[in-house]
Design a protein around this motif. Sequence first.
Motif, PDB file in Angstrom:
ATOM      1  N   LEU A 112       0.834  -1.207   0.000  1.00 22.89           N
ATOM      2  CA  LEU A 112       0.000   0.000   0.000  1.00 22.89           C
ATOM      3  C   LEU A 112       0.867   1.255   0.000  1.00 22.89           C
ATOM      4  O   LEU A 112       0.624   2.208  -0.744  1.00 22.89           O
ATOM      5  CB  LEU A 112      -0.911  -0.020   1.234  1.00 22.89           C
ATOM      6  CG  LEU A 112      -1.865   1.149   1.410  1.00 22.89           C
ATOM      7  CD1 LEU A 112      -2.943   1.084   0.350  1.00 22.89           C
ATOM      8  CD2 LEU A 112      -2.487   1.127   2.788  1.00 22.89           C
ATOM      9  N   THR A 113       1.906   1.247   0.846  1.00 18.73           N
ATOM     10  CA  THR A 113       2.778   2.411   0.940  1.00 18.73           C
ATOM     11  C   THR A 113       3.433   2.701  -0.399  1.00 18.73           C
ATOM     12  O   THR A 113       3.456   3.854  -0.857  1.00 18.73           O
ATOM     13  CB  THR A 113       3.864   2.160   2.007  1.00 18.73           C
ATOM     14  OG1 THR A 113       3.229   1.740   3.198  1.00 18.73           O
ATOM     15  CG2 THR A 113       4.657   3.407   2.270  1.00 18.73           C
ATOM     16  N   LEU A 116       0.841   4.217  -2.893  1.00 16.75           N
ATOM     17  CA  LEU A 116       0.360   5.562  -2.590  1.00 16.75           C
ATOM     18  C   LEU A 116       1.478   6.596  -2.692  1.00 16.75           C
ATOM     19  O   LEU A 116       1.255   7.717  -3.122  1.00 16.75           O
ATOM     20  CB  LEU A 116      -0.281   5.617  -1.203  1.00 16.75           C
ATOM     21  CG  LEU A 116      -1.619   4.903  -1.044  1.00 16.75           C
ATOM     22  CD1 LEU A 116      -2.317   5.329   0.218  1.00 16.75           C
ATOM     23  CD2 LEU A 116      -2.528   5.147  -2.220  1.00 16.75           C
ATOM     24  N   LEU A 117       2.695   6.219  -2.285  1.00 18.59           N
ATOM     25  CA  LEU A 117       3.768   7.213  -2.342  1.00 18.59           C
ATOM     26  C   LEU A 117       4.190   7.478  -3.792  1.00 18.59           C
ATOM     27  O   LEU A 117       4.488   8.618  -4.152  1.00 18.59           O
ATOM     28  CB  LEU A 117       4.961   6.779  -1.492  1.00 18.59           C
ATOM     29  CG  LEU A 117       4.679   6.703   0.008  1.00 18.59           C
ATOM     30  CD1 LEU A 117       5.970   6.507   0.779  1.00 18.59           C
ATOM     31  CD2 LEU A 117       3.939   7.908   0.523  1.00 18.59           C
ATOM     32  N   GLY A 120       1.500   9.703  -5.075  1.00 23.22           N
ATOM     33  CA  GLY A 120       1.600  11.043  -4.494  1.00 23.22           C
ATOM     34  C   GLY A 120       2.703  11.853  -5.138  1.00 23.22           C
ATOM     35  O   GLY A 120       2.515  13.030  -5.475  1.00 23.22           O
ATOM     36  N   SER A 121       3.870  11.236  -5.352  1.00 22.05           N
ATOM     37  CA  SER A 121       4.962  12.029  -5.919  1.00 22.05           C
ATOM     38  C   SER A 121       4.678  12.342  -7.387  1.00 22.05           C
ATOM     39  O   SER A 121       5.035  13.416  -7.873  1.00 22.05           O
ATOM     40  CB  SER A 121       6.304  11.328  -5.748  1.00 22.05           C
ATOM     41  OG  SER A 121       6.306  10.122  -6.422  1.00 22.05           O
TER      42      SER A 121
END
Lengths: 135, 325
Positions: A112-113, A116-117, A120-121
């Motif tokens: 998940l991390t 999403l990261l 996001g970036s």
Amino acid sequence: MTTHAHESHTGRIWKVFGILSLITIIEVFFGIWKPGFLMSPWLSPFEGGFFGAIGNFILGIFIYIKPLNFFFIALTVVKAYYIVWFFMHMSEETKGLRRAVVWTSIFLIVYLTALLLIEGSYVGDAISPYVKWDY
Amino acid sequence: MKATSALDSSVDSWDGGDKEPLKASYGKMMMWFFILSDALTFSGFLTAYGLMRFKFSDTWPIADQVFNHFPFMHGDHPMYFVALMTFVLIFSSVTMVLAVDAGHRQDKKKVTSYMFLTIIGGLLFLGSQAWEWKNFIGGNLGAIQMNDGKIIQFVNADGKQIALTSFAKTGPIDRVNHERGNGLWYTSGEDLPEVSLAQVLDGFKENTSLTVRIEKIDPVTGDKIILDRAQATRFLAASKRVVYGANLRVNEYGNTQFADFFFFITGFHGFHVLSGIIINIIIFVNVLLGTYEKRKSYEMVEKAALYWHFVDLVWVFVFTFFYLI
């Protein structure tokens, strides 16, 4: 119910408390000090197609994040390990239960991390040129 | 295990009877799986925070400039208070695990006193969090919001942020707080800030040593960019209002999302602490009544302890991602 006699673990509990406190003190110390050599990534991204991409993937933690943040996350994981293993007595559970809880959470959270990261970036890179900073 | 065990009349109790898959009692194993699901919930929140942070990585507020209060001390003290809160929670985890350890030895007196200390630690943590929220919501130095929502903070010649009240022109104020009684329908306005936008702008014009700090982060130094006077004046020409403190719509520290996630994640964690304290109190009363002594097993203390340690575990991550990184 388990009926076998338990020996006291008081000594180990205080030792773990000492370790957790020491890690927290180190974190606070570095959080205030913020040494310059840990504040910017050590490597710049590799260029050059496939092998560059592989290199960026393998050495990503030295390329895309500050070493200080990586250091903090590593210390946090160490703290989590001590809490789960010795305060929650995960070390005394059977291998099956341990893996069901620990592997499941680690796999899903890392997945998940990552998603999403990355997202996001990407969104950040896409919108930031359109934010006005000159008046 | 027999294939027909579900029909076995000896296991019709709700807790699975003596069956112990994975050598853990039914209750303990279910507590582990509840904790697993709760961990995934928290990771969902924290990764959503991470997404917003990566999205606004060039403007995100710097935690040291936001959480810099310490009780009974003035000035700039980043990190210390939250480190203290972390210690309080770790220590209450230690007393909890000591209570579990005493329970293994059927030592009712020690279980009682360690449970009591754990509850006190939890209350201390919750009080500290309330104090942290109070400072965050109330704000201290104040800022200006621009027409397009960006936040401008004021700094002196040394680059240190200063309070709006320290330079704003004071004088007779003809502004009136809009109250319910005077309004259309039943609306009422927000509370008036201590100083008005015009007073701040006048004060800025007169104190030529002042300048402003904008949200944008200098990629080289990692600090917020401080503008020169000429640029600052142009930015201030587009300013809209004075902002004090933080709420869900605007905050003086910068990006609104920062306050939203702070309220939501620390609030959700604080709710876990609160429910943990309530569970601990129930277990504590049962220890006092001798329930577990009669049962010859303090396993309920262990289950409550699992939850309590989990609350500590989550805080370790919240501490890292909100305050350290």
